[in-house]
Design an enzyme around this catalytic site. Structure first.
Site, PDB file in Angstrom:
ATOM      1  N   ARG A 144     -49.924 -35.850  21.529  1.00 55.55           N
ATOM      2  CA  ARG A 144     -50.694 -35.340  22.366  1.00 55.55           C
ATOM      3  C   ARG A 144     -51.826 -36.048  22.641  1.00 55.55           C
ATOM      4  O   ARG A 144     -52.565 -36.694  21.570  1.00 55.55           O
ATOM      5  CB  ARG A 144     -50.694 -34.060  22.164  1.00 55.55           C
TER       6      ARG A 144
ATOM      7  N   HIS B  79     -45.632 -37.280  24.188  1.00 56.87           N
ATOM      8  CA  HIS B  79     -44.700 -37.861  23.567  1.00 56.87           C
ATOM      9  C   HIS B  79     -44.292 -39.049  24.742  1.00 56.87           C
ATOM     10  O   HIS B  79     -42.967 -39.323  25.043  1.00 56.87           O
ATOM     11  CB  HIS B  79     -43.373 -37.246  23.479  1.00 56.87           C
TER      12      HIS B  79
ATOM     13  N   HIS C 117     -38.267 -40.543  15.546  1.00 53.62           N
ATOM     14  CA  HIS C 117     -38.331 -39.018  15.667  1.00 53.62           C
ATOM     15  C   HIS C 117     -36.928 -38.489  15.074  1.00 53.62           C
ATOM     16  O   HIS C 117     -36.333 -37.681  15.487  1.00 53.62           O
ATOM     17  CB  HIS C 117     -38.492 -38.691  17.044  1.00 53.62           C
TER      18      HIS C 117
ATOM     19  N   GLU D 187     -42.900 -38.078  11.069  1.00 57.78           N
ATOM     20  CA  GLU D 187     -43.228 -38.932  12.238  1.00 57.78           C
ATOM     21  C   GLU D 187     -44.372 -39.652  11.723  1.00 57.78           C
ATOM     22  O   GLU D 187     -45.438 -39.317  11.887  1.00 57.78           O
ATOM     23  CB  GLU D 187     -43.169 -38.272  13.518  1.00 57.78           C
TER      24      GLU D 187
END
Length: 357
Positions: free
Chosen positions: A83, A108, A182, A320
């Site tokens: 973000r 994303h 991811h 991630e």
């Protein structure tokens, strides 16, 4: 198996573009399946402590599953993972408004991120390893980002049961880059089960607390004395329901942990995950400065998966590796700015082994 092999099959079409599924296999019989839709990991089959093979990532049987997928399952996330508060950034004195969600943050990569793109792909086989090189060229202005960004991700499977993810990116204008893989892991190999019993160890001293927008507030908070302390192996579910403001804000773990505060190329351990029943262990090493732990808090129960499986909330675990979220708004965070003539590089290794104790 005594050879490294790679097979390719047609997997359909999206927007008139061919979708392929590549299966990499090493001499131990471990296999990894990669598709050029979203540059996604579709499957990883790896042995348990008794040598039984099972798939340890969430995914779909066909490309339409990935087209419909709302969870970034197995995909590459970009141009900017995680973000950016407000989505308004200044680069070389110019302001750019990135695509934002209703909550007021870029997320994303925007409305149609790298996870929904068809990448070009070519495969290779070398002594002791096989792989796939995928490329996507993001147009100047896509999702509000300046510069044409050329991104390459290379997946390599070797005979040490290591899957390496290498990123490279170049740009025609000063821009922002924060790429991640991811995949949702469930090392039990039992699709549709919880990951709360997985034991997680992260040798990391600090994490990034977030605001109600789930954007880092800019502070590096010590994990000591908090439910974010995984310096000793701890079951993911042991403290996930604690009455902790950060866990409540994010409905569980959905936070970045600090691996390093300055960029350098060296690989460091991000995490080690053990599934006690199967004995499967996954070690994660990266050049990235942080790792984002996400415990699948927003997966809906009975979500459709591979081979008729129904995935559940907290049925997959993401680690991630990336730069810090919201880095453009925090000058003391490692920079996510990429300039023309420079090359963004990143490496992450997912190493699979077993614990027989």
């Amino acid at each position: 198996m005594n050879a490294n092999t790679i097979t390719v099959k047609n997997w359909g079409e999206v927007d008139g573009k061919h979708i392929l599924l590549y299966q990499l296999c090493n001499k131990n019989g471990m296999t990894v399946c990669i598709t050029n839709y979203g540059a996604s990991i579709q499957a990883i089959n790896t042995p348990d402590k008794d040598g039984n093979m099972a798939d340890v990532v969430l995914g779909y049987d066909d490309v339409q599953g990935y087209v419909n997928d709302p969870y970034y399952t197995g995909a590459i996330v970009g141009r900017f993972a995680n973000r950016i508060d407000g989505g308004l950034v200044t680069l070389d004195g110019e302001q750019y408004q990135l695509t934002v969600k209703p909550g007021g943050f870029h997320h994303h990569g925007g409305a149609i991120g790298f996870n929904k793109k068809v990448w070009t792909a070519k495969h290779f086989a070398q002594e002791g390893k096989t792989g796939v090189i995928l490329q996507y060229i993001s147009a100047d202005g896509e999702e509000g980002f300046p510069g044409e960004l050329s991104t390459t991700v290379t997946y390599t499977l070797n005979n040490k049961n290591q899957l390496t993810v290498d990123f490279k990116a170049t740009t025609t204008k000063t821009t922002l880059v924060n790429l991640t893989q991811h995949a949702y892991f469930n090392l039990s190999g039992q699709a549709g089960t919880s990951i709360l019993g997985h034991q997680l160890m992260m040798p990391l001293q600090n994490y990034l607390p977030v605001s109600p927008k789930q954007v880092p507030i800019g502070e590096l908070e010590p994990v000591n004395g908090t439910p974010f302390d995984f310096r000793q192996a701890t079951a993911i579910g042991e403290r996930i329901e604690d009455n902790n403001e950060q866990l409540i804000l994010s409905a569980g773990y959905d936070h970045s942990f600090v691996i390093k505060t300055e960029d350098f190329d060296g690989l460091l351990m991000a995490a080690s995950v053990t599934e006690p029943v199967s004995g499967r262990v996954m070690n994660v090493y990266t050049t990235e400065p942080s790792v984002h732990l996400y415990t699948g808090n927003f997966i809906e129960d009975n979500s459709p998966g591979k081979n008729g499986a129904k995935y559940m909330r907290r049925g997959g675990l993401c680690l991630e590796t990336q730069h810090y979220p919201d880095a453009p708004n925090h000058a003391h965070f490692p920079s996510t700015v990429l300039k023309p003539g420079k090359i963004f590089k990143s490496k992450t290794i997912f190493e699979f082994t077993t614990n027989t104790i």
